[in-house]
Design a protein around this motif. Structure first.
Motif, PDB file in Angstrom:
ATOM      1  N   GLU A  72     -14.283  -0.137 -17.649  1.00 43.14           N
ATOM      2  CA  GLU A  72     -13.589  -1.257 -18.680  1.00 43.14           C
ATOM      3  C   GLU A  72     -13.572  -2.632 -17.535  1.00 43.14           C
ATOM      4  O   GLU A  72     -13.952  -3.346 -18.064  1.00 43.14           O
ATOM      5  N   GLY A  73     -13.903  -2.344 -16.633  1.00 45.94           N
ATOM      6  CA  GLY A  73     -14.233  -3.616 -15.625  1.00 45.94           C
ATOM      7  C   GLY A  73     -15.540  -3.999 -15.865  1.00 45.94           C
ATOM      8  O   GLY A  73     -15.658  -5.214 -15.901  1.00 45.94           O
ATOM      9  N   LEU A  74     -16.703  -3.012 -15.923  1.00 48.82           N
ATOM     10  CA  LEU A  74     -18.172  -3.742 -16.325  1.00 48.82           C
ATOM     11  C   LEU A  74     -17.502  -4.252 -17.755  1.00 48.82           C
ATOM     12  O   LEU A  74     -18.523  -5.131 -17.722  1.00 48.82           O
ATOM     13  N   VAL A  75     -17.039  -3.790 -18.478  1.00 48.21           N
ATOM     14  CA  VAL A  75     -17.396  -4.114 -20.495  1.00 48.21           C
ATOM     15  C   VAL A  75     -16.290  -5.572 -20.062  1.00 48.21           C
ATOM     16  O   VAL A  75     -16.876  -6.406 -20.479  1.00 48.21           O
ATOM     17  N   ILE A  76     -15.486  -5.371 -19.247  1.00 45.69           N
ATOM     18  CA  ILE A  76     -14.009  -6.947 -19.759  1.00 45.69           C
ATOM     19  C   ILE A  76     -15.138  -7.640 -18.663  1.00 45.69           C
ATOM     20  O   ILE A  76     -15.741  -9.025 -18.695  1.00 45.69           O
ATOM     21  N   GLY A  77     -15.782  -7.890 -17.752  1.00 45.74           N
ATOM     22  CA  GLY A  77     -16.902  -8.648 -16.770  1.00 45.74           C
ATOM     23  C   GLY A  77     -17.872  -8.987 -17.574  1.00 45.74           C
ATOM     24  O   GLY A  77     -17.488 -10.214 -18.264  1.00 45.74           O
ATOM     25  N   ALA A  78     -17.859  -8.270 -18.754  1.00 48.07           N
ATOM     26  CA  ALA A  78     -19.306  -8.431 -19.621  1.00 48.07           C
ATOM     27  C   ALA A  78     -19.073 -10.165 -20.638  1.00 48.07           C
ATOM     28  O   ALA A  78     -20.140 -10.752 -20.515  1.00 48.07           O
ATOM     29  N   ILE A 128       0.716  -1.841   0.197  1.00 50.19           N
ATOM     30  CA  ILE A 128       0.071  -0.024   0.382  1.00 50.19           C
ATOM     31  C   ILE A 128       0.934   1.618  -0.203  1.00 50.19           C
ATOM     32  O   ILE A 128       0.563   2.771   0.112  1.00 50.19           O
ATOM     33  N   THR A 129       1.867   0.908   0.125  1.00 50.27           N
ATOM     34  CA  THR A 129       3.030   1.919   0.186  1.00 50.27           C
ATOM     35  C   THR A 129       3.249   2.909  -1.227  1.00 50.27           C
ATOM     36  O   THR A 129       2.582   2.356  -2.433  1.00 50.27           O
ATOM     37  N   GLY A 130       3.752   4.103  -1.577  1.00 44.92           N
ATOM     38  CA  GLY A 130       3.719   5.006  -2.828  1.00 44.92           C
ATOM     39  C   GLY A 130       2.772   4.975  -3.427  1.00 44.92           C
ATOM     40  O   GLY A 130       1.560   5.330  -2.787  1.00 44.92           O
ATOM     41  N   GLY A 131       2.117   4.387  -4.268  1.00 45.55           N
ATOM     42  CA  GLY A 131       1.003   4.476  -5.415  1.00 45.55           C
ATOM     43  C   GLY A 131       0.396   3.328  -5.458  1.00 45.55           C
ATOM     44  O   GLY A 131      -0.905   2.948  -5.885  1.00 45.55           O
ATOM     45  N   LYS A 132       0.904   2.082  -3.958  1.00 41.26           N
ATOM     46  CA  LYS A 132      -0.035   0.828  -4.336  1.00 41.26           C
ATOM     47  C   LYS A 132      -1.473   0.874  -4.062  1.00 41.26           C
ATOM     48  O   LYS A 132      -2.595   0.566  -4.056  1.00 41.26           O
ATOM     49  N   TRP A 133      -1.621   2.181  -3.002  1.00 44.13           N
ATOM     50  CA  TRP A 133      -2.676   2.040  -2.083  1.00 44.13           C
ATOM     51  C   TRP A 133      -3.845   2.554  -3.184  1.00 44.13           C
ATOM     52  O   TRP A 133      -5.156   1.927  -3.553  1.00 44.13           O
ATOM     53  N   LYS A 134      -3.300   3.365  -4.313  1.00 47.01           N
ATOM     54  CA  LYS A 134      -4.764   3.603  -5.841  1.00 47.01           C
ATOM     55  C   LYS A 134      -4.867   2.532  -5.595  1.00 47.01           C
ATOM     56  O   LYS A 134      -5.758   2.408  -6.482  1.00 47.01           O
ATOM     57  N   LEU A 135      -3.781   1.928  -6.455  1.00 48.01           N
ATOM     58  CA  LEU A 135      -4.184   0.718  -6.773  1.00 48.01           C
ATOM     59  C   LEU A 135      -4.820   0.081  -6.517  1.00 48.01           C
ATOM     60  O   LEU A 135      -5.845  -0.680  -7.744  1.00 48.01           O
ATOM     61  N   ALA A 136      -4.733   0.206  -5.111  1.00 50.63           N
ATOM     62  CA  ALA A 136      -5.472  -1.433  -4.948  1.00 50.63           C
ATOM     63  C   ALA A 136      -7.113  -1.019  -4.504  1.00 50.63           C
ATOM     64  O   ALA A 136      -8.111  -1.424  -4.636  1.00 50.63           O
ATOM     65  N   ALA A 137      -6.838   0.409  -4.713  1.00 51.41           N
ATOM     66  CA  ALA A 137      -8.518   0.763  -4.523  1.00 51.41           C
ATOM     67  C   ALA A 137      -8.976   0.583  -6.135  1.00 51.41           C
ATOM     68  O   ALA A 137     -10.408  -0.083  -6.020  1.00 51.41           O
ATOM     69  N   ARG A 138      -8.333   0.854  -6.737  1.00 45.97           N
ATOM     70  CA  ARG A 138      -8.418   1.279  -8.325  1.00 45.97           C
ATOM     71  C   ARG A 138      -9.116  -0.861  -8.508  1.00 45.97           C
ATOM     72  O   ARG A 138      -9.721  -0.790  -8.951  1.00 45.97           O
ATOM     73  N   SER A 139      -8.689  -1.480  -8.090  1.00 49.01           N
ATOM     74  CA  SER A 139      -8.711  -3.066  -8.003  1.00 49.01           C
ATOM     75  C   SER A 139      -9.525  -3.707  -7.678  1.00 49.01           C
ATOM     76  O   SER A 139     -10.688  -3.970  -8.363  1.00 49.01           O
ATOM     77  N   ALA A 140     -10.346  -3.010  -6.710  1.00 48.50           N
ATOM     78  CA  ALA A 140     -11.427  -3.331  -5.752  1.00 48.50           C
ATOM     79  C   ALA A 140     -12.303  -3.109  -6.471  1.00 48.50           C
ATOM     80  O   ALA A 140     -13.139  -3.413  -7.082  1.00 48.50           O
ATOM     81  N   VAL A 141     -12.266  -1.066  -6.943  1.00 50.68           N
ATOM     82  CA  VAL A 141     -13.904  -0.974  -7.779  1.00 50.68           C
ATOM     83  C   VAL A 141     -13.318  -1.689  -9.069  1.00 50.68           C
ATOM     84  O   VAL A 141     -15.197  -2.355  -9.608  1.00 50.68           O
ATOM     85  N   SER A 142     -12.899  -2.354  -9.337  1.00 48.76           N
ATOM     86  CA  SER A 142     -13.212  -2.144 -10.933  1.00 48.76           C
ATOM     87  C   SER A 142     -13.410  -4.220 -11.307  1.00 48.76           C
ATOM     88  O   SER A 142     -13.875  -4.657 -11.747  1.00 48.76           O
ATOM     89  N   THR A 143     -12.843  -4.366 -10.024  1.00 49.83           N
ATOM     90  CA  THR A 143     -13.029  -6.128  -9.524  1.00 49.83           C
ATOM     91  C   THR A 143     -14.987  -6.122  -9.701  1.00 49.83           C
ATOM     92  O   THR A 143     -15.563  -7.201 -10.006  1.00 49.83           O
ATOM     93  N   ILE A 144     -15.051  -5.341  -8.538  1.00 51.81           N
ATOM     94  CA  ILE A 144     -16.387  -5.512  -8.337  1.00 51.81           C
ATOM     95  C   ILE A 144     -17.448  -5.070  -9.634  1.00 51.81           C
ATOM     96  O   ILE A 144     -18.800  -5.809  -9.790  1.00 51.81           O
ATOM     97  N   THR A 145     -16.995  -4.070 -10.342  1.00 49.75           N
ATOM     98  CA  THR A 145     -17.920  -3.749 -11.370  1.00 49.75           C
ATOM     99  C   THR A 145     -17.819  -4.921 -12.717  1.00 49.75           C
ATOM    100  O   THR A 145     -18.735  -5.126 -13.110  1.00 49.75           O
ATOM    101  N   ALA A 146     -16.489  -5.671 -12.403  1.00 48.48           N
ATOM    102  CA  ALA A 146     -16.565  -6.487 -13.601  1.00 48.48           C
ATOM    103  C   ALA A 146     -18.072  -7.801 -12.928  1.00 48.48           C
ATOM    104  O   ALA A 146     -18.751  -8.174 -13.466  1.00 48.48           O
ATOM    105  N   SER A 147     -17.581  -8.521 -11.929  1.00 54.27           N
ATOM    106  CA  SER A 147     -18.861  -8.883 -11.026  1.00 54.27           C
ATOM    107  C   SER A 147     -19.853  -8.468 -11.235  1.00 54.27           C
ATOM    108  O   SER A 147     -21.004  -9.475 -11.496  1.00 54.27           O
ATOM    109  N   MET A 148     -20.727  -7.730 -11.575  1.00 54.62           N
ATOM    110  CA  MET A 148     -22.154  -6.846 -11.956  1.00 54.62           C
ATOM    111  C   MET A 148     -21.849  -6.830 -13.477  1.00 54.62           C
ATOM    112  O   MET A 148     -23.090  -7.417 -13.832  1.00 54.62           O
TER     113      MET A 148
END
Lengths: 453, 453, 453
Positions: free
Chosen positions: C315-321, C250-270
């Protein structure tokens, strides 16, 4: 009390780790509930879940009222035997913020509370320790399954806190006498598992076997092996939080110890699971017994609990393998001795935790990072001192748990009565105590006999 | 926007806490699903799980498309009534990185997105709020169980986001009018539970009772009490993440508030569970009713949700005990009033959340650490101001939820039809909508009658 | 090795995130177990849970013994093809602390271990990677369900680590050849899901279909759709830990990437869930098929695994679909092709992971925060280079997995025998291998025929 900004930051990071670990540990209640529910016969599967909820409700309340005070209370009167601080904690007098607070102070003094400057650390520690305390009680519910009155069990949940809270003071509080001798118990092999295991043995001996249990050797079929295995899975991952959280933080060298805990815990489970599979294959006519698998993995996890943060991965593997062996062989011994422990609480938590405590004396070593151990174990060139202290701890815990649980359970038996009537036992607690489930599905043929008369 | 290194560090720590909490909160979907699935009759146990999945799928999508925009959108047009920023968020225009991005911008503007410098915080907050939003919808699924068309429910999941997103703006956004008045609601008693509870009541009134429900007083037997209890366990531990995550971080004094949240949440559940056990024992012929236990513990958890970070442990206990009482008595009242709420959504989430909101006005106090409350409650010498604001909030939420859910559900009823046919209800949704389960196992005797003609 | 205080602090924060994520990832084992157990017929539901435990026991042991060494081992001999360090790690020689350590060093060298100064990072990384490795093996258990000998499966768990550990070196280790070309795979679409999916296909082709599977087109009924859905729920939330933990800190920019991962993962599932619901409604006679829902959501989650930290929400949404579409249509194709994959492992993990890998080449972009990708994808103006590298990765993984799993499974078939006898298959593995469950409840009518002769 007057913490610098750096201290505050450290407390904050450590407290977050402790809280997160405690969240994970609480999920173990689901695991214990499901494991026990899947193991007992279907006519008691709901009741045992309720008993697991009672552990948190009554055990948690008691731990809040007096358990934490006896374990970690800070005051001029706290000593080598018990803490005494939070028990007479003068929050309500000193810091009461409402005109009503005086009305509550007679009560409030006995309850864990804290003013805002200190509450972060007090509440985190309390919450974490409470998750341990309720686990210690939960262990016993399995041994008392299928024949114990729910009211009696609820009373036991409250009183069992008395069994738990003193030994955790001895082992973990800086003033505790075992702690001063150098006793090491990272994840609570003694105060959680050994106490739970010995109380289980005492409870099952006082209760006697389930009706008809010894008419045949083999165990009654599991009500739902799938649920039991799911419960085991939940405990498995929960144990990672249990053992890693026991480093009590991540600052300084604690995160390194937490990482080692995670690895030694998982290698222990691997060693244990594989030994259980092989044992079952060899002794059970090439079948892979579900109880062996469950008890083997759990026994291994208990086995590594004492030393987790100090054990190298291969040591975890070996310790887990031995724990699993003790757990599986111990379960068979209980059958031979005609002691009816429905889900194997004593072999898993009792026998394996003795091994866990001694393993620290064998494999343990001086911890340069956080001083978790001040002495080297037998294999690390420290001679017999640490092993001796650990053995003294084990003997103390066993004696204490035997005496206390005998007194408490006999007392409950006198006042409330521990065991349900034969008719209720045959019908099952789900119908008798909760009014759920149907008689036809669940009851064994002998039920008609018993009630038909 | 231009954050210093120290700011960045703080954001990072807080965001990590929020993300971790949101992970835990999402596990509550499993808990709600299992609790409802175990409570309804077996012929609908799969269908209700699918409805719980729909909450995340459709509710989450809607929250992403417009819910977050109305709740927390930042723009010159956002006001006391609703946010308007992310709704017209110009990410696609301003920061589009691909030659194709223009083709999507008509769409992109309405979706939550963020450029890299800001995304850590925007995404963490969005993800956390989404876990709340989907929980609010999930609550209603229980009240609509066993007689609602799945298509209609899916439409409701989308539209219910409209019910949720405005109140969360009023309560939580710095521009929200209730927030400006000093309304305090740490974990979402109003925007999550009260809305969910009132929508539940409106939904069950519009739907009418399940066929034959009032032919007798007692509730139909739970399909699987074990699953229902496992679901309760999952919700219990998930609630810890819910309430502790609501401090929205761990930096500054937030970790202390999170630790207090954990303790007050668990003491509330203890108070609630014990009251439920006693109530059941006294009023239910010395039986320990499973519904009482579940509704009592959940009602207590709802009850402490509003004040969690500010409540002393003993206050949590008292608040939980009252919540449990309201929940259990409320459930009986619903039966008396012949309102069929299959899993008790209104008493648990509706009644107890009114208590939760008012409890802040009674027990709340000025928060010196993070300014969670700017006013003292009634018992802390603050007079009736905070209590009045809280009551205003409760009345507003109830009115809003009544009106909105009535309009939406009536609209869905007109267009899609809310209720399944009698034949489908008798056969069960598992077979009718999913083609799983067998008729013989699940259907009540009256089924043959209904279809045999 | 000599880390400054700032470095130490960063390592500590990152390691905590990795450990917490790994705890969550391990809960996915419960999810896979329950999903498979609920999908197969009741006569095998316990056995498949045991197989999922074996993944951790045997797969974990193998990963510890040699898997990590081949993947991430550091030594002068580690190269573009495989790591070689920890495999010959000289801990026991150099740092042995006990007089006995020499006796173990012949063994110890092959096991992952670390001295205290380095252990925090080594153990965290190892523990996290092990959670990935055991997941890769777990995937295959579903494809082999209901007809594979448990002993054979256990052997496969050990050997499958050989399939997994080399590709993870290529993709993730700084010396790996794919990594050097710029291959991007945040959450392990290739080394986890594509390998698992292809091994599944090879395994099911070698095993052949379940007895009588193709006597009719439609799939045999799920044993417990409720359990299968609960398993899906568990995987859903576990996946958040999987993808967010893959930022490795989570240090540096990693926490931002983690937050984006969370959102893209959940939109993909939707996106995935909604596509599955619509597909089922349209093609399945207006029914909402449970397998479609499960496979659609999981396929979507697999689809976003490769790009999660880089994908915008839409993009997560489309990729998940798209992932969901591939998963559902792929499942139907398997039926058409008469390939019996009981829980759809190949379409979900195999097909969708190819899409996941290619999606990085289409939607990926240069990552300014942490350099996750050094090239832009097709839609971000980067031309075909990244897409080409990703395609090369996919082809390599498929070839490797085909060849390796064919050799290993044929070898196991020769030595132990992969498939149970027809009689055992008809009776079911729960009785034959574990002695649980009753014949009457579970066996199809044809059983009597088969054994009656």
């Amino acid at each position: 009390a007057a913490a610098t900004a750096a201290d505050e930051n450290q407390y904050s990071d450590d407290a977050t780790w402790i809280l997160t670990s405690a969240f994970i540990i609480f999920t173990m209640q689901s695991g214990f509930g499901l494991l026990e529910s899947g193991t007992v016969s279907p006519k008691n599967e709901v009741n045992i879940m309720v008993k697991n909820a009672s552990d948190v409700l009554y055990g948690g309340l008691a731990y809040w009222m007096f358990g934490y005070a006896f374990s970690f209370g800070e005051s001029p009167w706290s000593n080598a035997f018990c803490g005494l601080g939070q028990f007479f904690y003068t929050y309500a007098f000193s810091f009461g913020e409402s005109p009503w607070s005086n009305a509550f102070c007679g009560l409030g003094q006995f309850f864990v509370d804290a003013e805002e400057a200190k509450m972060g650390w007090v509440f985190s520690k309390f919450f974490f320790q409470m998750s341990f305390a309720t686990t210690a009680t939960t262990i016993v519910s399995g041994a008392m399954a299928e024949r114990t009155k729910l009211q009696a069990y609820m009373a036991f949940c409250v009183l069992n806190t008395l069994v738990f809270c003193f030994p955790s003071h001895w082992a973990w509080d800086s003033k505790g006498w075992l702690n001063k001798l150098g006793y090491v118990d990272v994840g609570g092999a003694g105060p959680v598992h050994l106490l739970g295991g010995v109380c289980s043995l005492v409870a099952t001996l006082i209760l006697g076997p389930r009706h008809g249990r010894w008419d045949r050797d083999e165990a009654p079929p599991m009500g739902s092996p799938t649920n039991a295995l799911l419960g085991m899975f939940m405990l498995w991952w929960g144990w990672l939080g249990f053992n890693c959280g026991s480093t009590f933080g991540i600052t300084g060298g604690k995160w390194k110890l937490a990482a080692r805990s995670a690895v030694s815990t998982i290698t222990a489970s691997m060693g244990g699971g594989i030994v259980a599979v092989v044992l079952s294959y060899v002794t059970k006519n090439q079948k892979f017994d579900i109880s062996y698998l469950i008890n083997g993995i759990l026994g291994a996890l208990v086995g590594v609990t004492g030393i987790c943060a100090l054990a190298h991965p291969w040591e975890g593997l070996v310790i887990g393998a031995v724990g699993s062996f003790l757990s599986c062989v111990g379960t068979e011994m209980m059958v031979k001795l005609r002691i009816d422990d429905p889900v194997g609480c004593f072999p898993v938590h009792g026998l394996c935790s003795v091994w866990a405590i001694l393993a620290v004396g064998i494999f343990g070593h001086v911890d340069a990072l956080e001083g978790i151990s001040r002495y080297d174990g037998l294999l690390k060139g420290g001679g017999f001192y640490l092993l001796g202290v650990q053995a003294l701890g084990a003997v103390t815990f066993i004696s204490w748990a035997c005496a206390m649980s005998f007194i408490l359970l006999k007392g409950i038996d006198k006042i409330i009565g521990l065991r349900v009537s034969l008719e209720e036992e045959l019908i099952g607690a789900d119908i008798c105590e909760h009014g759920v489930g149907s008689i036809d599905d669940n009851s064994p043929p002998e039920f008609n006999e018993a009630t038909g008369k």
